[in-house]
Design an enzyme around this catalytic site. Sequence first.
Site, PDB file in Angstrom:
ATOM      1  N   LYS A  34     -29.350 -30.514 -37.511  1.00  0.00           N
ATOM      2  CA  LYS A  34     -27.966 -30.031 -37.526  1.00  0.00           C
ATOM      3  C   LYS A  34     -27.134 -30.846 -38.506  1.00  0.00           C
ATOM      4  O   LYS A  34     -27.563 -31.900 -38.981  1.00  0.00           O
ATOM      5  CB  LYS A  34     -27.372 -30.094 -36.117  1.00  0.00           C
ATOM      6  N   ARG A 130     -21.228 -32.301 -20.595  1.00  0.00           N
ATOM      7  CA  ARG A 130     -20.799 -31.655 -21.833  1.00  0.00           C
ATOM      8  C   ARG A 130     -21.232 -30.198 -21.777  1.00  0.00           C
ATOM      9  O   ARG A 130     -20.420 -29.320 -21.524  1.00  0.00           O
ATOM     10  CB  ARG A 130     -21.395 -32.403 -23.038  1.00  0.00           C
ATOM     11  N   TYR A 255      -3.842 -47.970 -54.249  1.00  0.00           N
ATOM     12  CA  TYR A 255      -2.626 -47.400 -53.696  1.00  0.00           C
ATOM     13  C   TYR A 255      -1.926 -48.401 -52.780  1.00  0.00           C
ATOM     14  O   TYR A 255      -2.542 -48.999 -51.900  1.00  0.00           O
ATOM     15  CB  TYR A 255      -2.939 -46.124 -52.917  1.00  0.00           C
ATOM     16  N   MET A 303      -9.638 -40.986 -53.376  1.00  0.00           N
ATOM     17  CA  MET A 303     -10.399 -39.745 -53.218  1.00  0.00           C
ATOM     18  C   MET A 303     -11.708 -39.766 -53.991  1.00  0.00           C
ATOM     19  O   MET A 303     -12.749 -39.320 -53.492  1.00  0.00           O
ATOM     20  CB  MET A 303      -9.561 -38.545 -53.656  1.00  0.00           C
TER      21      MET A 303
END
Length: 360
Positions: A34, A130, A255, A303
């Site tokens: 998966k 779950r 940043y 990014m």
Amino acid sequence: MRPAWAAIDLAALQHNLEALQQLAKGARILAILKANAYGHGLTRIAQQLDGVDAIGVARLDEALALRNAGVVKPIVLLEGFFAAEQLPILAASGLQPVIHSEYQLLQLEQAKGLVNPLKVWLKVDTGMHRLGVEPEQAVGFYRRLQACPNVQSEPVLMSHFASADCPQTVQNEEQRQAFAAIQAQLQAPVSFSNSAALLAAVAEHDDWVRPGLALYGVSPFAEQTGAMLNLKPVMKLQASVISVRSIGAGAGVGYGAAWHASKSTRIAVLAIGYGDGYPRTAPDGTPVFINGRRYPIVGHVSMDMLAVEVGPDSDVEVGDTGQLWGPDLPVEEVARYVGTIAYELLCNVAHRVVLDYDSV
């Protein structure tokens, strides 16, 4: 030079499969692929795993992608089907849903005109809370599946440990006892072990085991790496150094100038960032491996780029390759720096990251 790419070592994948087969002691292998095979590439990994008995995915689109790629092995849908309209697709494609609710059972019983009956798995909630039917419902559900004309052969009875990565916890014994009580009433093939349960021998008996993370050479245990468990990392996440520059004491990087140099130093920039799936939350000091040494990330991950301090005397140059995790820098260790788990780092590798497959 290249932006982010991941070298996928298929020989390591085969090594891990063989190691897990030895631990399985004759149980059949349901290989869990998966989330794009935990970031390793769904189709290519499925095609490579000839030695497994079936493939497990979470959702229908994953299973259909494998069928469209020519994969003919049995495929198990770990979340089952979401709507009755999917049942004809499952039947036509030979897919095996996990049944975990009354809703699914009713839809299966009421389905008309399926081209083939379905092989199914019945999930019992022994403590994960779950998915799964309650233990006291399990025998009744199983009998209804046996009687359903839309179901072929014997369903597989399955459950999931909540704390197999902590082998000594009391909950594991409680779940074993709950599952054993159901097994005693049914002559059914059973599956309980995921990677952690298989590696720690938590389950008492399995006809099927379900390794996921361990196939990719990664440990499910907090204080161990895959190498400590005789596993080899399959993914080596890499990126090129595209800039090296000198900065003075007090200069900020990235940043918000979140990190400032304490002295004159050199900064290398790698062509990988959170757009490639590398976590933006990686703190200062998270290691990157370049030219045989570890260097710390500094400043916020961007990014498409991140910065590492390589120091005034390093030999790092533009065009060198940095390893974000892999054989020289375990993904489990990077996960600890970030405050997450290796599963998340692997599964978050973005589709724009090129996957290069080494031959076996």
